[in-house]
Design a protein around this motif. Structure first.
Motif, PDB file in Angstrom:
ATOM      1  N   GLY A 125       0.733  -1.198   0.070  1.00  0.00           N
ATOM      2  CA  GLY A 125      -0.039  -0.043   0.087  1.00  0.00           C
ATOM      3  C   GLY A 125       0.742   1.167  -0.004  1.00  0.00           C
ATOM      4  O   GLY A 125       1.705   1.217   0.982  1.00  0.00           O
ATOM      5  N   GLY A 126       0.732   2.209  -0.999  1.00  0.00           N
ATOM      6  CA  GLY A 126       1.544   3.349  -1.099  1.00  0.00           C
ATOM      7  C   GLY A 126       0.842   4.584  -0.761  1.00  0.00           C
ATOM      8  O   GLY A 126       1.006   5.765  -1.321  1.00  0.00           O
ATOM      9  N   GLY A 127      -0.259   4.340   0.008  1.00  0.00           N
ATOM     10  CA  GLY A 127      -1.042   5.677   0.624  1.00  0.00           C
ATOM     11  C   GLY A 127       0.156   6.311   1.708  1.00  0.00           C
ATOM     12  O   GLY A 127       1.156   6.200   1.883  1.00  0.00           O
ATOM     13  N   PHE A 128      -0.807   7.261   2.637  1.00  0.00           N
ATOM     14  CA  PHE A 128       0.077   7.903   3.532  1.00  0.00           C
ATOM     15  C   PHE A 128       0.561   7.054   4.599  1.00  0.00           C
ATOM     16  O   PHE A 128       1.874   7.187   5.016  1.00  0.00           O
ATOM     17  CB  PHE A 128      -1.162   9.020   4.177  1.00  0.00           C
ATOM     18  CG  PHE A 128      -1.414  10.085   3.330  1.00  0.00           C
ATOM     19  CD1 PHE A 128      -0.965  11.262   3.226  1.00  0.00           C
ATOM     20  CD2 PHE A 128      -2.622   9.915   2.425  1.00  0.00           C
ATOM     21  CE1 PHE A 128      -1.350  12.033   2.418  1.00  0.00           C
ATOM     22  CE2 PHE A 128      -3.087  10.650   1.481  1.00  0.00           C
ATOM     23  CZ  PHE A 128      -2.519  12.048   1.468  1.00  0.00           C
ATOM     24  N   ILE A 129      -0.106   6.203   5.452  1.00  0.00           N
ATOM     25  CA  ILE A 129       0.626   5.354   6.059  1.00  0.00           C
ATOM     26  C   ILE A 129       1.519   4.530   5.572  1.00  0.00           C
ATOM     27  O   ILE A 129       2.519   4.174   6.303  1.00  0.00           O
ATOM     28  CB  ILE A 129      -0.519   4.346   6.773  1.00  0.00           C
ATOM     29  CG1 ILE A 129      -1.575   5.192   7.490  1.00  0.00           C
ATOM     30  CG2 ILE A 129       0.204   3.342   7.550  1.00  0.00           C
ATOM     31  CD1 ILE A 129      -1.141   6.153   8.617  1.00  0.00           C
ATOM     32  N   GLY A 130       1.524   4.061   4.388  1.00  0.00           N
ATOM     33  CA  GLY A 130       2.448   3.003   3.817  1.00  0.00           C
ATOM     34  C   GLY A 130       3.737   3.826   3.518  1.00  0.00           C
ATOM     35  O   GLY A 130       4.943   3.305   3.856  1.00  0.00           O
ATOM     36  N   LEU A 131       3.470   5.134   3.077  1.00  0.00           N
ATOM     37  CA  LEU A 131       4.829   5.824   2.718  1.00  0.00           C
ATOM     38  C   LEU A 131       5.573   6.293   4.108  1.00  0.00           C
ATOM     39  O   LEU A 131       6.892   6.303   4.222  1.00  0.00           O
ATOM     40  CB  LEU A 131       4.467   7.291   2.153  1.00  0.00           C
ATOM     41  CG  LEU A 131       4.107   6.878   0.650  1.00  0.00           C
ATOM     42  CD1 LEU A 131       3.882   8.277  -0.213  1.00  0.00           C
ATOM     43  CD2 LEU A 131       4.957   6.011  -0.009  1.00  0.00           C
ATOM     44  N   GLU A 132       4.787   6.457   5.122  1.00  0.00           N
ATOM     45  CA  GLU A 132       5.546   6.864   6.410  1.00  0.00           C
ATOM     46  C   GLU A 132       6.079   5.306   7.080  1.00  0.00           C
ATOM     47  O   GLU A 132       7.362   5.625   7.555  1.00  0.00           O
ATOM     48  CB  GLU A 132       4.378   7.195   7.536  1.00  0.00           C
ATOM     49  CG  GLU A 132       3.701   8.523   7.190  1.00  0.00           C
ATOM     50  CD  GLU A 132       2.485   9.277   8.318  1.00  0.00           C
ATOM     51  OE1 GLU A 132       2.160  10.026   8.222  1.00  0.00           O
ATOM     52  OE2 GLU A 132       1.938   8.187   8.444  1.00  0.00           O
ATOM     53  N   ALA A 133       5.453   4.498   6.770  1.00  0.00           N
ATOM     54  CA  ALA A 133       5.968   3.255   7.209  1.00  0.00           C
ATOM     55  C   ALA A 133       7.426   2.907   6.445  1.00  0.00           C
ATOM     56  O   ALA A 133       8.524   2.646   6.885  1.00  0.00           O
ATOM     57  CB  ALA A 133       5.087   1.728   6.854  1.00  0.00           C
ATOM     58  N   VAL A 134       7.653   3.151   5.169  1.00  0.00           N
ATOM     59  CA  VAL A 134       8.642   3.076   4.278  1.00  0.00           C
ATOM     60  C   VAL A 134       9.888   4.044   4.676  1.00  0.00           C
ATOM     61  O   VAL A 134      11.014   3.570   4.800  1.00  0.00           O
ATOM     62  CB  VAL A 134       8.260   3.524   2.595  1.00  0.00           C
ATOM     63  CG1 VAL A 134       9.868   3.441   2.043  1.00  0.00           C
ATOM     64  CG2 VAL A 134       7.552   2.321   2.303  1.00  0.00           C
ATOM     65  N   ASP A 135       9.433   5.125   4.992  1.00  0.00           N
ATOM     66  CA  ASP A 135      10.429   6.270   5.523  1.00  0.00           C
ATOM     67  C   ASP A 135      11.148   5.719   6.861  1.00  0.00           C
ATOM     68  O   ASP A 135      12.362   5.850   7.000  1.00  0.00           O
ATOM     69  CB  ASP A 135       9.570   7.479   5.568  1.00  0.00           C
ATOM     70  CG  ASP A 135      10.512   8.740   5.978  1.00  0.00           C
ATOM     71  OD1 ASP A 135      11.266   8.443   6.981  1.00  0.00           O
ATOM     72  OD2 ASP A 135      10.384   9.769   5.680  1.00  0.00           O
TER      73      ASP A 135
END
Length: 551
Positions: free
Chosen positions: A156-166
């Motif tokens: 999932g590349g939404g807001f939570i997914g990107l925060e997890a990646v970071d």
């Protein structure tokens, strides 16, 4: 008056504490299924990444502190299993003891939120969402225990997914990020997402779009594009669905979105039951229709307002604009209102404006580039939405536009806003003002614009493309078929231009506007390529142009 609240995070706790401030005599009971209440769930990814080091700072309150300060009866590890609306009772399971009991109420507030979709059901690989303190503790343990060259799959590349990646990259985890749709951050339009995807890849993230999980077995993930992965763990950020089982079993009405239907006072179809939070339908500010908007700010605001209603005040919800922001490493993306994709899907006429200003005066050190997109109603000049991608200053500008939309300020009206200026904070012509200038030029017909995804059709119809950048810029990269005549030489070379319609462009649109004004006053049929070469190049990278839009 006895009020029972189901759910002790965000909306539920805002309702409880506000109600106590308004009514010292009220009996207020909060049932929370999990072991924690009133925690900062938006800060959870940053604890995983080590940005927030003190776990206790995320736990804003405890049942004991809430009892002491607000005289609230907060019971964690208590799950409400059923509602008897006629009798005005709830059936509650004490998860610690296993005992079940019935609790009566005068008013009931449901703040049960939303439930994560299961992207890898039945997985034999440790899989967690990133929504609760328990999730964070589990992911932290997996990170700490990871062997050499650890890797993880983020779904999932939404807001939570990107925060997890970071935050996982900060901990030395190699990340594969998959997104079901054609680009990450699906609320944004494709040309606006290109810088974020490129930034992720520059940090070693393997970004895969239009991909889903096929199977997970033998500790191996098979994606539906045929790629196999062996991640140490999976973070499921594939999205959420409203938690409505309790609501449905109580016979309360669900809306067309699948969320709980409520009126402007957050009242459900039962006059003594209210609902707030991510599982509840909101009123969309642009259409007036129903929408699911899962934002912590709205949950807290509506929790407060429902307490006002119960206390006898005439309080009503304000329609939702869907203002949101996320930071990925040192890039920021923000949105408010509708996207171009939404407007095209709804068949709603709109005008688009792309600009690429700096965060503050370029002569002052540290200025950072931004990409801004404004969507405007061509008939009323009303702002329909905006998207901004960049570094510093994105948050300030998206908030100004959100306030302008809430206050009914038109797109052209942005030019007249008096904003704080000093060279380290902005420009004498702030990026917001610049959007307003462009909007006003389009509104008054001072200039005409063409979008990046409309250019090919215009050229096929016989238009000539004129690149008014410098020869060096042209040599560094150009649009096929463009004739290079720098803007400073344009007046002297007007006679060289072929007959017929012209499209001019520069790097970001400003020199293109000057060139268009020169040529228009020489009697030529001319349009400026909105956002210039930079927007065109970003759009072409997507190779997924949207349907022809109104311009």
């Amino acid at each position: 008056m006895k009020t029972v609240i189901v759910g002790g995070v965000a909306g539920g706790m805002s309702a409880a504490t506000r109600l106590r401030r308004l009514d010292e005599a009220a009996e207020i009971i909060v049932f929370e299924r999990g072991p924690y209440v009133s925690y900062a769930n938006c800060g959870l990814p940053y604890y995983v990444g080590g940005v927030i080091r003190d776990r206790s700072s995320l736990l804003l309150q405890t049942p004991q502190s809430l009892a002491s300060r607000f005289r609230l009866d907060v019971r964690t590890s208590h799950e409400v299993r059923a509602i008897d609306a006629a009798a005005r009772t709830v059936t509650v399971l004490d998860l610690a003891s296993g005992d079940t009991f019935v609790e009566g109420y005068d008013e009931l507030i449901l703040a049960v939120g939303a439930t994560a979709r299961e992207a890898a059901a039945g997985s034999d690989i440790p899989t967690h969402t990133l929504r609760t303190v328990e999730d964070v503790d589990a992911i932290g343990s997996l990170v700490d225990a990871a062997a050499d060259n650890p890797c993880a799959l983020v779904v999932g590349g939404g807001f939570i997914g990107l925060e997890a990646v970071d935050n996982l990259v900060r901990r030395g985890i190699h990340i594969t990020l998959i997104q079901r749709g054609p680009h990450i951050l699906s609320p944004l339009d494709p040309e606006m997402v290109v810088p974020i995807e490129a930034h992720l890849r520059s940090h070693g993230v393997d970004v895969r779009t239009s991909v889903t999980v096929d199977t997970v077995q033998a500790r191996t993930v098979l994606l539906d594009d045929g790629i196999t992965l062996r991640p140490d763990f999976i973070v499921d950020a594939s999205g959420v669905t409203p938690s409505v089982d309790l609501t449905r079993s109580a016979g309360l009405t669900l809306g067309t979105t699948g969320g709980i239907a409520v009126d402007a006072r957050n009242r459900t179809s039962d006059e003594h039951i209210y609902a707030v939070g991510d599982g509840v339908e909101k009123v969309d500010a642009l259409s007036g229709g129903r929408a699911l908007v899962t934002m912590a700010g709205l949950a807290n605001r509506h929790g407060r307002s429902v307490a006002d209603v119960i206390a006898g005040r005439d309080e009503r919800n304000t329609p939702a604009l869907g203002t949101a922001i996320v930071k990925v490493f040192d890039r920021v993306a923000a949105i408010v209102g509708w996207s171009e994709r939404q407007l095209v899907s709804a068949g709603r006429a709109h005008r688009m404006i792309h600009t690429h200003p700096s965060s503050h005066a370029t002569y002052y050190p540290g200025a950072q580039s931004m990409s801004m997109k404004l969507l405007v109603d061509p008939d009323t000049d009303a702002i329909l939405g905006a998207q901004i991608v960049g570094g510093e200053g994105v948050d300030k500008r998206i908030d100004v536009i959100a306030v302008a939309m809430a206050g009914g300020i038109s797109a052209s009206g942005l030019a007249r806003l008096e904003l704080a200026y000093a060279p380290q904070f902005g420009s004498a012509k702030d990026p917001i003002n610049q959007l307003g200038y462009v909007a006003d030029n389009l509104r008054t017909g001072t200039t005409r614009a063409i979008q990046w995804h409309e250019l090919e059709a215009a050229l096929d119809d016989g238009a000539t493309l004129i690149d008014v950048r410098t020869a060096a810029e042209y040599a560094a990269g150009s649009i096929p078929g463009a004739i290079n005549i720098p803007v400073d030489a344009l007046r002297d070379r007007v006679g060289e231009l072929p007959d017929g319609p012209l499209v001019v462009h520069c790097q970001v649109g400003q020199r293109g506007h000057t060139a268009a004004r020169i040529l228009a006053q020489h009697g030529r049929d001319v349009a400026n390529l909105d956002g210039g070469y930079r927007t065109w190049a970003a759009g072409c990278v997507t190779q997924r142009p949207v349907a022809l839009a109104y311009s």
